[in-house]
Design a protein around this motif. Structure first.
Motif, PDB file in Angstrom:
ATOM      1  N   ARG A 116      48.450 -32.116  30.930  1.00  0.00           N
ATOM      2  CA  ARG A 116      49.677 -31.489  31.411  1.00  0.00           C
ATOM      3  C   ARG A 116      49.769 -31.447  32.928  1.00  0.00           C
ATOM      4  O   ARG A 116      50.645 -30.805  33.474  1.00  0.00           O
ATOM      5  N   GLY A 117      48.867 -32.090  33.621  1.00  0.00           N
ATOM      6  CA  GLY A 117      48.954 -32.169  35.074  1.00  0.00           C
ATOM      7  C   GLY A 117      48.496 -30.935  35.804  1.00  0.00           C
ATOM      8  O   GLY A 117      49.311 -30.195  36.334  1.00  0.00           O
ATOM      9  N   PRO A 118      47.192 -30.662  35.825  1.00  0.00           N
ATOM     10  CA  PRO A 118      46.700 -29.479  36.509  1.00  0.00           C
ATOM     11  C   PRO A 118      47.040 -29.523  37.991  1.00  0.00           C
ATOM     12  O   PRO A 118      47.070 -30.577  38.599  1.00  0.00           O
ATOM     13  N   CYS A 119      47.307 -28.378  38.562  1.00  0.00           N
ATOM     14  CA  CYS A 119      47.640 -28.354  39.980  1.00  0.00           C
ATOM     15  C   CYS A 119      46.751 -27.394  40.764  1.00  0.00           C
ATOM     16  O   CYS A 119      46.637 -27.509  41.959  1.00  0.00           O
ATOM     17  N   ALA A 120      46.122 -26.457  40.118  1.00  0.00           N
ATOM     18  CA  ALA A 120      45.276 -25.507  40.828  1.00  0.00           C
ATOM     19  C   ALA A 120      43.890 -26.093  41.043  1.00  0.00           C
ATOM     20  O   ALA A 120      43.419 -26.914  40.263  1.00  0.00           O
ATOM     21  N   SER A 166      41.164 -26.873  38.120  1.00  0.00           N
ATOM     22  CA  SER A 166      41.907 -26.445  36.943  1.00  0.00           C
ATOM     23  C   SER A 166      41.144 -26.629  35.640  1.00  0.00           C
ATOM     24  O   SER A 166      41.158 -25.748  34.792  1.00  0.00           O
ATOM     25  N   HIS A 167      40.521 -27.782  35.465  1.00  0.00           N
ATOM     26  CA  HIS A 167      39.877 -28.077  34.194  1.00  0.00           C
ATOM     27  C   HIS A 167      38.403 -28.450  34.312  1.00  0.00           C
ATOM     28  O   HIS A 167      37.638 -28.224  33.389  1.00  0.00           O
ATOM     29  N   PHE A 168      38.021 -29.044  35.428  1.00  0.00           N
ATOM     30  CA  PHE A 168      36.641 -29.486  35.616  1.00  0.00           C
ATOM     31  C   PHE A 168      36.137 -29.057  36.979  1.00  0.00           C
ATOM     32  O   PHE A 168      36.918 -28.770  37.881  1.00  0.00           O
ATOM     33  N   TRP A 170      34.386 -44.241  29.424  1.00  0.00           N
ATOM     34  CA  TRP A 170      34.454 -44.779  30.785  1.00  0.00           C
ATOM     35  C   TRP A 170      35.106 -43.743  31.695  1.00  0.00           C
ATOM     36  O   TRP A 170      36.312 -43.525  31.629  1.00  0.00           O
ATOM     37  N   ILE A 171      34.330 -43.134  32.548  1.00  0.00           N
ATOM     38  CA  ILE A 171      34.811 -42.075  33.426  1.00  0.00           C
ATOM     39  C   ILE A 171      34.852 -42.612  34.854  1.00  0.00           C
ATOM     40  O   ILE A 171      33.956 -43.322  35.285  1.00  0.00           O
ATOM     41  N   THR A 172      35.903 -42.242  35.580  1.00  0.00           N
ATOM     42  CA  THR A 172      36.045 -42.643  36.978  1.00  0.00           C
ATOM     43  C   THR A 172      36.258 -41.400  37.824  1.00  0.00           C
ATOM     44  O   THR A 172      37.047 -40.525  37.462  1.00  0.00           O
ATOM     45  N   ILE A 173      35.547 -41.340  38.951  1.00  0.00           N
ATOM     46  CA  ILE A 173      35.769 -40.286  39.936  1.00  0.00           C
ATOM     47  C   ILE A 173      36.310 -40.947  41.193  1.00  0.00           C
ATOM     48  O   ILE A 173      35.700 -41.878  41.727  1.00  0.00           O
ATOM     49  N   ASP A 218      41.705 -34.545  35.319  1.00  0.00           N
ATOM     50  CA  ASP A 218      41.953 -33.479  36.299  1.00  0.00           C
ATOM     51  C   ASP A 218      42.279 -34.129  37.639  1.00  0.00           C
ATOM     52  O   ASP A 218      41.559 -35.005  38.095  1.00  0.00           O
ATOM     53  N   HIS A 219      43.365 -33.693  38.259  1.00  0.00           N
ATOM     54  CA  HIS A 219      43.824 -34.258  39.525  1.00  0.00           C
ATOM     55  C   HIS A 219      43.171 -33.634  40.753  1.00  0.00           C
ATOM     56  O   HIS A 219      43.264 -34.187  41.833  1.00  0.00           O
TER      57      HIS A 219
END
Length: 119
Positions: free
Chosen positions: A38-42, A45-47, A86-89, A108-109
Motif C-alpha cells: 500500500r505504499g508505506p510513507c513513514a 514503516s514495515h522493515f 530475490w531481494i534488492t536493497i 518498503d520505500h
C-alpha cells in the motif's frame, strides 16, 4: 534466498556498518505484512535494517542467512516467506533511506538503518 545490494546502497552500508559486516533485515509487524504493497510513507514503516555490531547481540530468532557477497544478512523465519527469493536493497539519496524490493513488488520505500540518522 538471494540479496542484491545496489552500488549506492553498498556504499552507505559500508560507511555505516563496515565491509563484510553483518546486519539483520526484519519486519516490524510480520503478522500484517500484506499492507506492504500500500505504499508505506513513514520512516521504517514495515522493515528495518539492524546492524549486527557485536556477535553476542545476535538473537537466536534471526538464524536464516541470505546469500550476498558484500554482507552477511540475517532474517527471521517469520520474514522468509514475505521477503521472497530475490531481494534488492537500493539507496534513495533524496529520502536518505533504503528501498527493499523482492521479485514481485516494493516491500518498503523508506527504510532507515536502526540507530543511524542520515540527515
Amino acid at each position: 534466498m538471494k540479496l542484491i545490494v545496489t552500488n549506492e546502497a553498498e556504499e552507505v552500508l559500508i560507511q555505516r556498518i563496515g565491509y563484510k559486516k553483518s546486519f539483520i533485515i526484519t519486519s516490524l509487524n510480520p503478522r500484517d505484512y500484506r499492507v506492504a504493497d500500500r505504499g508505506p510513507c513513514a520512516k521504517g514503516s514495515h522493515f528495518q535494517i539492524i546492524p549486527r555490531l557485536a556477535e553476542n547481540r545476535f538473537n537466536e530468532q534471526y538464524k536464516w542467512i541470505i546469500e550476498n557477497e558484500q554482507f552477511r544478512v540475517y532474517v527471521a523465519q517469520s520474514d522468509v516467506e514475505l521477503l521472497g527469493e530475490w531481494i534488492t536493497i537500493e539507496f534513495n539519496h533524496l529520502l536518505n533511506s533504503f528501498t527493499l524490493k523482492n521479485e514481485h513488488h516494493i516491500l518498503d520505500h523508506n527504510i532507515k538503518l536502526k540507530d543511524y540518522f542520515f540527515s
